[in-house]
Motif scaffolding. Structure first.
Motif, mmCIF file in Angstrom:
data_model
loop_
_atom_site.group_PDB
_atom_site.id
_atom_site.type_symbol
_atom_site.label_atom_id
_atom_site.label_comp_id
_atom_site.label_asym_id
_atom_site.label_seq_id
_atom_site.Cartn_x
_atom_site.Cartn_y
_atom_site.Cartn_z
ATOM 1 N N GLU A 1 17.909 29.349 31.104
ATOM 2 C CA GLU A 1 16.939 29.890 32.007
ATOM 3 C C GLU A 1 15.902 30.027 31.221
ATOM 4 O OE1 GLU A 1 17.006 34.246 33.465
ATOM 5 O OE2 GLU A 1 18.703 33.329 34.521
ATOM 6 N N LYS A 2 15.752 30.578 29.755
ATOM 7 C CA LYS A 2 14.699 30.619 28.944
ATOM 8 C C LYS A 2 13.969 29.513 28.316
ATOM 9 C CE LYS A 2 13.937 34.224 25.917
ATOM 10 N NZ LYS A 2 13.441 35.336 26.489
ATOM 11 N N PHE A 3 14.683 28.362 28.300
ATOM 12 C CA PHE A 3 14.324 27.059 27.908
ATOM 13 C C PHE A 3 14.654 25.994 28.661
ATOM 14 C CE2 PHE A 3 15.783 29.858 24.313
ATOM 15 C CZ PHE A 3 14.595 30.137 23.393
ATOM 16 N N GLY A 4 13.367 25.494 29.229
ATOM 17 C CA GLY A 4 13.565 24.193 29.943
ATOM 18 C C GLY A 4 13.955 22.965 29.169
ATOM 19 N N GLN A 5 15.249 22.793 28.831
ATOM 20 C CA GLN A 5 15.726 21.668 27.850
ATOM 21 C C GLN A 5 15.777 20.558 28.252
ATOM 22 O OE1 GLN A 5 16.797 22.178 24.582
ATOM 23 N NE2 GLN A 5 15.942 24.109 25.083
ATOM 24 N N GLU A 6 15.422 19.457 27.342
ATOM 25 C CA GLU A 6 15.732 18.212 27.474
ATOM 26 C C GLU A 6 17.365 17.863 27.718
ATOM 27 O OE1 GLU A 6 13.267 14.907 25.089
ATOM 28 O OE2 GLU A 6 14.664 16.208 23.719
ATOM 29 N N LYS A 7 17.551 17.041 28.446
ATOM 30 C CA LYS A 7 18.949 16.823 28.714
ATOM 31 C C LYS A 7 19.550 15.556 27.827
ATOM 32 C CE LYS A 7 19.266 18.437 33.194
ATOM 33 N NZ LYS A 7 17.856 18.644 33.571
ATOM 34 N N ILE A 8 21.129 15.757 27.706
ATOM 35 C CA ILE A 8 21.355 14.805 26.699
ATOM 36 C C ILE A 8 22.543 14.208 27.572
ATOM 37 C CG2 ILE A 8 23.081 14.425 24.802
ATOM 38 C CD1 ILE A 8 21.501 16.259 23.397
ATOM 39 N N VAL A 9 22.563 12.553 27.574
ATOM 40 C CA VAL A 9 23.681 11.941 28.365
ATOM 41 C C VAL A 9 24.175 11.040 27.262
ATOM 42 C CG1 VAL A 9 24.175 10.202 29.936
ATOM 43 C CG2 VAL A 9 22.590 11.907 30.099
ATOM 44 N N TYR A 10 25.659 10.956 27.035
ATOM 45 C CA TYR A 10 26.304 9.895 25.976
ATOM 46 C C TYR A 10 27.559 9.658 26.971
ATOM 47 C CZ TYR A 10 29.422 13.908 24.835
ATOM 48 O OH TYR A 10 30.408 14.824 24.717
ATOM 49 N N ARG A 11 27.997 8.334 26.397
ATOM 50 C CA ARG A 11 29.197 7.719 26.865
ATOM 51 C C ARG A 11 29.802 7.269 25.604
ATOM 52 N NH1 ARG A 11 29.998 4.015 31.795
ATOM 53 N NH2 ARG A 11 32.032 4.690 31.225
ATOM 54 N N ASN A 12 31.012 7.151 25.768
ATOM 55 C CA ASN A 12 31.897 6.280 24.591
ATOM 56 C C ASN A 12 32.637 5.151 25.035
ATOM 57 O OD1 ASN A 12 31.975 8.495 22.663
ATOM 58 N ND2 ASN A 12 33.314 9.812 23.948
ATOM 59 N N ILE A 13 32.604 4.033 24.189
ATOM 60 C CA ILE A 13 33.178 2.838 24.443
ATOM 61 C C ILE A 13 34.330 2.748 23.390
ATOM 62 C CG2 ILE A 13 32.562 0.345 24.538
ATOM 63 C CD1 ILE A 13 29.441 1.295 24.541
ATOM 64 N N LEU A 14 35.386 2.403 23.895
ATOM 65 C CA LEU A 14 36.736 2.333 22.902
ATOM 66 C C LEU A 14 37.104 1.043 22.775
ATOM 67 C CD1 LEU A 14 38.434 5.043 24.913
ATOM 68 C CD2 LEU A 14 37.378 5.279 22.808
ATOM 69 N N THR A 15 37.206 0.487 21.479
ATOM 70 C CA THR A 15 37.270 -0.629 20.890
ATOM 71 C C THR A 15 38.542 -0.970 20.245
ATOM 72 O OG1 THR A 15 36.218 -0.884 19.003
ATOM 73 C CG2 THR A 15 34.980 -1.233 21.068
ATOM 74 N N HIS A 16 39.246 -1.963 20.063
ATOM 75 C CA HIS A 16 40.693 -1.837 19.485
ATOM 76 C C HIS A 16 40.301 -3.649 18.828
ATOM 77 C CE1 HIS A 16 44.592 -2.511 18.175
ATOM 78 N NE2 HIS A 16 44.695 -3.777 18.665
#
Lengths: 412, 412
Positions: free
Chosen positions: B170-185
């Protein structure tokens, strides 16, 4: 001698990884007489790393730094170290040899990026890392020490146990610490504390006791500091003997023992073989047993009968009993144990059938309901348990409980 | 808006407790657009706590402090807060009411020490803690915020989710964060980095990439900050599509996936059943598969044939082949896979035979030598690997490699 632990890695600051490295390292340092003053996690950012080093040295004599030594562009610890100690990189021959060996063994081609992994700042001594591609880096300046270590847990742990802690102990004449672990199964932390509270109150003041609970096991660590190791160990052992007379049935091992290693020793001593028939634990007991090197000397195998048809066809469980009593029943688990013992031609066997969850529970048989049977050359012991509602912990607790039942039979 | 997490407690510095509070809090903050710059653990010592506050405010706008609010003499956070903000204590009425309610409900007598728990520094607003005896404390001074929270995990978590994060947002209009994980073998960290370096170089500057390796798996995390979540996710997904075209065979899943959950989905989609026959992995594959809730819908069971007689009798492996080629051979592992598939009446099966170590290796078949077979309704695929010399990691890598071979067959 004040130590500060510095962990470098964005993955820790966004909460993607729990910092188990720090707690393991803090534990090892404490057990070796070093006092950890701070644990600090900073991001993969040169300025943040540099200010962590700078501030760390204002407060502490030894900085143990982990993380950020990998080969990729987000690994900046090497660069930060060069800047902090005002020096350039050099290629370390021994480390390059290790890298070549690791890649050769796996038949992987050696790339420029791998060769770069052998580079270390000129002002450090490289610390050998026989199981990984990044060496550790040991700096000494103005009587202070900084050691950079890889963040990969097993590489860091081996380096700390085999090289870093022994070398730190050699440099600093620390008070000695002697400790022993007592491994218990059968009571939770608070019930155990209640059971042994008189013993705990009577402990000599120079002894400290810690409760270290994990699913199915509570480890008690008895520790003391001083100079005469033999005397300290004798004092601790005297307390252990007292404790043994209070909770003989709860103690299953000491120090580096595990439930599965204890089972292995008992079977070897009897020259006896074991098999298992697992339903809800799905092979986890078999996995625990075979995680012990040399377990082929006493373990023949397991039939994981997740499906009822496997119970019937591979384990000879009577179909009628499954229909009448259910797969999670005394009747079924008894047949599983007795038949796997015969089928696999072993002296002992363990069988488990239960509802691990989260689904499959009923009012009569809620999630956590578990039947365990242990068949011996003389008889079959069957017990009923209701564990909790968490699948992972149910599997772990069922397996440990079953192994402990077998242990009691092997001792009797 | 920079946030710093400060955890107070000796138990963390001696490694007795793993700091799961910090990772949970960091995760929640990240997901709500706040960037955690540091995580710091300090001891139950007034001077250490004060210098943590002082330094924290030099760097960050928000300090989230947990621990040290309990009723015992080693809980010093309240005193440190009074000194830091130069004020006295006051009793907080709402908090006292809550404490009285909690004690009343349990029929516990209210002591002086409990009443003292309702005291907070004059300069803070108390933050309600309906499930514990210690309120939180919210300070604002010179545009900076410090919130002190109890260290008890479930109390801290409820306070953060219900009050602290909503109030901060409410106090701070924050930047948003988006992330995704890619799993490799299939490739180690450095070889993977080499393979995808052009893609990595071409990433837009607002995207950050992290490599998170663990035995047998390298996780790639792609992250970005901004305001339009949809747009950010689209940008990340576009990069993932590009990556998919470069390393299609290495990517096995995303985000919360595991190799075993992916296998489960693929089997369910085909309405197919799986069985396994394990030697060196000793039930670990079966354990992984059954660790997924609902796995009984596609997994029938496993025959763990640690002993050669079990291979012969339960799996129908020809004794001659074991004598002529050894238990760790193409011939034996092929029969294990094909026969367990028939015996347990499944569509697919996995079989493994190898030398996990540390003993049992020869010049011809060193420790790490492993044969893996996957039998399908059409054919049987058999492959040979040489892993390392660590038993635990060999078991883990063999299992993941086998599951990945099955995955490729399920996809083809």
């Amino acid at each position: 001698m004040k130590v500060e632990i510095i962990n470098i890695g964005d993955e820790l600051l966004i909460g993607q990884v729990v910092n188990t490295n720090a707690s393991w390292l803090a534990d090892q340092l404490t057990l070796n007489g070093f006092s950890v003053g701070r644990i600090l996690t900073v991001s993969d950012n040169i300025d943040d790393i540099l200010s962590a080093f700078r501030e760390g040295f204002l407060r502490s004599d030894i900085l143990l730094v982990s993380g950020g030594l990998g080969p990729t562009s987000d690994d900046l610890t090497r660069e930060a170290l060069c800047r902090f100690f005002s020096c350039n990189m050099r290629s370390d021959e021994d480390s390059l040899e290790t890298i070549k060996k690791i890649f050769g063994r796996r038949n992987w081609p050696l790339t420029a990026i791998n060769i770069k992994q052998a580079e270390v700042p000129e002002k450090c001594k490289a610390v050998s890392n026989p199981i990984g591609t990044s060496p550790g880096m040991w700096f000494e300046e103005n009587g202070k020490i900084l050691v950079a270590m890889p963040g990969v847990p097993f590489e860091m742990k081996q380096m700390v146990s085999e090289i870093i802690i022994p070398r730190l102990k050699e440099k600093f004449g620390q008070e000695k610490i002697v400790y022993r672990n007592i491994l218990t199964h059968g009571l939770g932390e608070s019930s155990l504390a209640e059971r042994i509270k008189d013993w705990e109150t009577d402990l000599p003041p120079q002894i400290t006791l810690a409760y270290l609970p994990q699913p199915g096991i509570v480890r008690l660590r008895i520790m003391t500091k001083g100079n005469d190791e033999e005397e300290m160990l004798a004092m601790i052992n005297k307390q252990i003997e007292k404790l043994k007379s209070i909770i003989p049935e709860l103690i299953f091992g000491y120090d580096q023992d595990t439930m599965e290693s204890i089972i292995g020793e008992l079977l070897l001593n009897k020259n006896a073989y074991l098999s298992t028939a697992e339903s809800c634990t799905g092979g986890y007991i078999s996995h625990l047993i075979t995680s012990v090197p040399g377990s082929s000397r006493y373990f023949k195998g397991s039939i994981v009968s997740y499906d009822n048809n496997v119970k019937i066809q591979q384990l000879g469980v009577r179909q009628d009993d499954i229909i009448n009593y259910g797969a999670v029943s005394k009747q079924v688990v008894t047949q599983m144990a007795e038949n796997v013992r015969k089928e696999l031609n072993t002296d002992y066997s363990i069988a488990i059938s239960g509802i691990a969850g989260p689904d499959g529970g009923t009012t009569e048989k809620p999630v956590g309901t578990t039947w365990i049977a242990v068949a011996t050359p003389e008889n079959t012991i069957v017990k009923h348990f209701i564990f909790g509602d968490n699948r992972e912990r149910n599997i772990r607790r069922a397996a440990l409980t079953a192994l402990n039942m077998l242990r009691m039979e092997l001792l009797s």
